[in-house]
Design a protein around this motif. Structure first.
Motif, mmCIF file in Angstrom:
data_model
loop_
_atom_site.group_PDB
_atom_site.id
_atom_site.type_symbol
_atom_site.label_atom_id
_atom_site.label_comp_id
_atom_site.label_asym_id
_atom_site.label_seq_id
_atom_site.Cartn_x
_atom_site.Cartn_y
_atom_site.Cartn_z
ATOM 1 N N GLU A 55 4.586 5.553 -5.194
ATOM 2 C CA GLU A 55 5.000 5.364 -6.588
ATOM 3 C C GLU A 55 3.839 5.077 -7.531
ATOM 4 O O GLU A 55 4.031 5.002 -8.739
ATOM 5 N N GLY A 56 2.645 4.882 -6.973
ATOM 6 C CA GLY A 56 1.512 4.557 -7.822
ATOM 7 C C GLY A 56 1.305 3.054 -7.913
ATOM 8 O O GLY A 56 2.194 2.271 -7.638
ATOM 9 N N ASP A 57 0.095 2.674 -8.332
ATOM 10 C CA ASP A 57 -0.236 1.264 -8.487
ATOM 11 C C ASP A 57 0.656 0.639 -9.564
ATOM 12 O O ASP A 57 0.808 1.197 -10.646
ATOM 13 N N PRO A 58 1.279 -0.542 -9.279
ATOM 14 C CA PRO A 58 2.129 -1.186 -10.290
ATOM 15 C C PRO A 58 1.414 -1.423 -11.615
ATOM 16 O O PRO A 58 2.012 -1.289 -12.681
ATOM 17 N N MET A 59 0.134 -1.796 -11.563
ATOM 18 C CA MET A 59 -0.609 -2.031 -12.795
ATOM 19 C C MET A 59 -0.790 -0.736 -13.578
ATOM 20 O O MET A 59 -0.670 -0.704 -14.807
ATOM 21 N N VAL A 60 -1.024 0.347 -12.823
ATOM 22 C CA VAL A 60 -1.171 1.648 -13.493
ATOM 23 C C VAL A 60 0.154 2.074 -14.110
ATOM 24 O O VAL A 60 0.197 2.577 -15.243
ATOM 25 N N ARG A 61 1.275 1.860 -13.349
ATOM 26 C CA ARG A 61 2.571 2.223 -13.892
ATOM 27 C C ARG A 61 2.892 1.427 -15.154
ATOM 28 O O ARG A 61 3.427 1.965 -16.121
ATOM 29 N N ALA A 62 2.558 0.125 -15.123
ATOM 30 C CA ALA A 62 2.807 -0.697 -16.310
ATOM 31 C C ALA A 62 1.978 -0.224 -17.500
ATOM 32 O O ALA A 62 2.463 -0.180 -18.640
ATOM 33 N N LYS A 63 0.734 0.144 -17.227
ATOM 34 C CA LYS A 63 -0.123 0.638 -18.310
ATOM 35 C C LYS A 63 0.413 1.945 -18.867
ATOM 36 O O LYS A 63 0.417 2.163 -20.098
ATOM 37 N N LEU A 64 0.893 2.833 -17.968
ATOM 38 C CA LEU A 64 1.453 4.104 -18.434
ATOM 39 C C LEU A 64 2.705 3.872 -19.262
ATOM 40 O O LEU A 64 2.927 4.549 -20.284
ATOM 41 N N ASP B 194 0.838 -1.213 0.000
ATOM 42 C CA ASP B 194 0.000 0.000 0.000
ATOM 43 C C ASP B 194 0.866 1.254 0.000
ATOM 44 O O ASP B 194 0.533 2.245 -0.660
ATOM 45 N N GLU B 195 1.987 1.206 0.743
ATOM 46 C CA GLU B 195 2.879 2.371 0.766
ATOM 47 C C GLU B 195 3.502 2.597 -0.604
ATOM 48 O O GLU B 195 3.634 3.742 -1.052
ATOM 49 N N MET B 196 3.886 1.521 -1.265
ATOM 50 C CA MET B 196 4.451 1.657 -2.608
ATOM 51 C C MET B 196 3.433 2.254 -3.571
ATOM 52 O O MET B 196 3.772 3.065 -4.429
ATOM 53 N N LYS B 197 2.163 1.856 -3.397
ATOM 54 C CA LYS B 197 1.119 2.433 -4.245
ATOM 55 C C LYS B 197 0.962 3.929 -3.977
ATOM 56 O O LYS B 197 0.770 4.720 -4.896
ATOM 57 N N ASP B 198 1.051 4.297 -2.689
ATOM 58 C CA ASP B 198 0.894 5.714 -2.341
ATOM 59 C C ASP B 198 2.051 6.557 -2.851
ATOM 60 O O ASP B 198 1.864 7.693 -3.275
#
Length: 361
Positions: free
Chosen positions: A235-244, A229-233
């Protein structure tokens, strides 16, 4: 916190977690460290001030006792005497008190640095609840503090007894000694006692410091879910980062393909690699890599080049070398100038002669 929640917190706290804890005033802090500094300051005060102070007190008391019959008990003289005595004692006590305060502040500062936590100053009604106070006093932490205090007092008492027992004969002779000798002996004994107490207290303070730090790290341990959850806060959600990343890659591919029609030549492997170079005599200082790729991307580059009549030259070593070293939208490396110049010269000669656009090497 339930036992189940504790069992899930198996990961060491992150820097962000520790920073947030510090902002809330939660830091590893041992109360024994300020106590050690206060004890050391007291030892320093006795060692530095007591010689002159004991001589001054001895002289004053001797003079006072020798001339007690001459002292006036009139209110004015008595008040003056009491005031002068109080000022002398107050100066010494005031200096010692300030030194102890500085030592206490230093003992806290060396542990956690300078920090100001306004949330700690906010009034909380829960602290006024007597039931909660009783729970804190007789809870596990309260019993730990109680037995720790008993153990600390016992160790210090043993150290003091070890120092005093060999000197019991001198202490027994105090009533028959002169005042100056009494004060000197008391000063020596006080310094020895404080040295012994300080030595034992050093071990206690060091042990408590590491214990408090261990408790702090255990208290702030995180579960794997909290870390995710901290990484999401942060650096953003990993899935979102991959999509970006995918979107940025697709956009870069489209821009690169849009530049292929501007190429002067496309150098291929012939099928696995393709590098499109832009060059216009007098406008570009050297050939510029405007597109490159392997396999499907290479096929698409060749396809666009053929559709726009861009010359395609098959030179496997040069194609692989350019793909590995040339940066997109950058001038090709100097090491390849000669080879590329030959290719472009050949393409320009073909263009002038109206010959074929594909050359195999």
């Amino acid at each position: 916190m339930s036992e189940e929640d504790k069992s899930e917190k198996t990961e060491q706290p992150t820097e962000r977690k520790l920073r947030q804890a510090r902002e809330k005033g939660d830091v590893p802090k041992s109360q024994e460290i300020p106590g050690w500094f206060i004890l050391a300051a007291g030892l320093g005060i006795i060692a530095v001030l007591s010689p002159g102070l004991s001589r001054g007190m001895a002289n004053s008391l001797s003079l006072f006792l020798a001339n007690a019959h001459e002292l006036s008990l009139a209110p004015v003289e008595a008040i003056d005497l009491a005031t002068a005595t109080a000022l002398r004692i107050g100066a010494v006590v005031g200096f010692a008190f300030m030194a102890l305060i500085v030592a206490a502040v230093l003992g806290n500062t060396v542990q956690q640095g300078l920090m100001f936590t306004p949330s700690k100053l906010e009034p909380k009604l829960s602290k006024l609840n007597p039931v909660e106070g009783v729970k804190r006093m007789f809870g596990p932490q309260g019993w730990v503090n109680f037995f720790k205090g008993i153990g600390k007092m016992g160790l210090v008492s043993v150290a003091i007894a070890v120092v005093l027992w060999p000197r019991r004969g001198e202490l027994a002779a105090l009533p028959g000694m002169e005042l100056v000798g009494v004060l000197s002996l008391l000063r020596t004994d006080a310094i020895l006692l404080m040295l012994a107490a300080l030595a034992v207290y050093s071990l206690i303070a060091a042990g408590d410091f590491f214990f408090q730090r261990h408790e702090f790290m255990e208290r702030n341990k995180m579960s794997r879910k909290e870390i995710r959850d901290e990484m999401k806060d942060t650096e953003g959600d990993p899935m979102v980062r991959a999509k970006l990343r995918q979107i940025r890659h697709e956009r870069a591919q489209r821009r690169m393909m849009a530049n292929v029609p501007n190429a002067a030549v496309v150098i291929t492997n012939p099928t696995h690699y393709a590098v499109a170079l832009e060059y216009e005599q007098g406008r570009t200082p050297a050939p510029i890599c405007i597109a490159k790729g392997v396999d499907d991307v290479a096929f698409r580059i060749r396809e666009i080049a053929e559709a726009h009549g861009i010359p395609i030259v098959e030179d496997p070593p040069l194609a692989r070398a350019l793909h590995a070293t040339a940066e997109l939208d950058g001038v090709i490396p100097v090491d390849h100038y000669t080879a590329v110049a030959k290719v472009i010269g050949y393409v320009m000669s073909i263009a002038k002669g109206g010959g074929r656009k594909r050359k195999e090497r």
